[in-house]
Scaffold this active site. Sequence first.
Site, short mmCIF file in Angstrom:
data_model
loop_
_atom_site.label_atom_id
_atom_site.label_comp_id
_atom_site.label_asym_id
_atom_site.label_seq_id
_atom_site.Cartn_x
_atom_site.Cartn_y
_atom_site.Cartn_z
N TYR A 9 0.84 -1.21 0.00
CA TYR A 9 0.00 0.00 0.00
C TYR A 9 0.87 1.25 0.00
CZ TYR A 9 -3.18 -3.58 1.76
OH TYR A 9 -3.90 -4.73 1.93
N TYR A 137 -14.02 -5.08 3.37
CA TYR A 137 -12.67 -5.50 3.00
C TYR A 137 -12.51 -6.97 3.38
CZ TYR A 137 -7.70 -6.19 2.71
OH TYR A 137 -6.47 -6.70 2.38
N ASP A 231 -16.92 -13.15 7.93
CA ASP A 231 -15.47 -12.94 7.87
C ASP A 231 -15.04 -12.29 9.18
OD1 ASP A 231 -12.88 -12.20 7.48
OD2 ASP A 231 -13.19 -11.16 5.58
N LYS A 260 -5.73 -13.01 11.40
CA LYS A 260 -5.15 -11.93 12.21
C LYS A 260 -4.81 -12.30 13.65
CE LYS A 260 -5.93 -7.87 9.50
NZ LYS A 260 -6.93 -7.96 8.43
#
Length: 411
Positions: A9, A137, A231, A260
């Site tokens: 990014y 996302y 998610d 994560k």
Amino acid sequence: MDHQIWMPYCQMKTSRAPERVVRSEGVLLHLNDGRKLIDGIASWWTACHGYNHPKIVDAICQQAQEMPHVMLGGLIHEPATRLAERLSLLIPGQDNRVFFCDSGSVAVEVALKMATQHWINRKVVGKNRFVCFQDSYHGDTAGAMSVCDPVDSMHSQFKGFLLEQFPTRIPQNEMEFSAFRQFLDERRNQIAGVIIEPLIQMAAGFRFHSIESLATIEKICREFDLIFIADEVATGFGRTGTMFALEQAGLKPDIVCVGKGLTGGAVGLAATIATNAVYEPFHSDSWDNAFMHGPTYMGNPIACAAANASLDLFEQEARLTQVHSMEKLLNSRLEPMKQKSCVADVRCKGAVGVVQLTKDVAVQSAIDFFVDRGCWLRPLRDTIYVAPSFTMEHEQVVTLTDAIGEYLETL
Ligand SMILES: *Cc1c(COP(=O)(O)O)cnc(C)c1O
């Protein structure tokens, strides 16, 4: 830049050199020149117990000596079987199946592929597209990108590469729900499932939706016999105040993606957890019905050992209580910032605090401002957010929120 890394990014041409970290400790990042930063975003919200927790470090070291890695194809091992059993019990549903992979994006790919093949195996033709939501996302791989917010993930730029899905808005009231119902009804023969980040849509803008909306979306999925995918890669493992966000809405998703925080932020690991009902059509005498997927490092023993140690910590230490106090603290420190004319909204849930501005943040200069004050924060578009380790001390949280307050004074 004086290194060979193609940064994520990042416009490499115009970006400044990144900070160099030499050591992590608790909630601190030690830089090579001796400075210390309080990490307000816990390395993309992974380090829920802080960095270098001795129980996780010990588990990793011990596992590294015994067996760093073996393939999961045809072989299993205790760290993976133990973790799969624990994850299957943490998620609603009996006899859940746990499919391991190495990142959240791949966990989403696996979920989409599983949902699609579920219908193929049941000989239901043409159900191979997904309903997804604005501001979502789900990762950076192709399938995951296709269910992200169409603008943020630049669907128009990648036209022809990305699968076309059915993006819509998260319905929030009766009128929007009746439009949502109609939207599904018109496409029901093409829809394999619906994918959502429960309660907090994180990376695309830190937007919240209500428990009622979330519960109603799942209910409507049931009416239309669609596979409901939660998610929880970002929201899982305490971030929203419960172990999983789905608990707050009493959801029973067909598929749950986790990643994560799964290893407490120490090693990459993710998983896709499917109910027995999703699994059933794969379980047959035909090889055609088997799930043909297998990341090389899936179920890596070191990563599984770290994840087991992280789950132990959730059992042994009062993590969720810490998240509740964090929510109160963030609320009390950030809420007054709503008065400022440059602030559009302030919202907090669990260990996530968001200050949304009326326009996009000048990101690099904001990062510099925070680094000068010993804080590691990375604003995203029009938001400045904190999502720290749950173990962060009161004063350290205050240092972060004070820095945000000071930054707002400069606008
Ligand atoms: C970060 C994230 C992903 C992707 O995970 P990676 O490990 O970066 O591939 C997917 N879904 C959500 C909700 C996320 O926050």
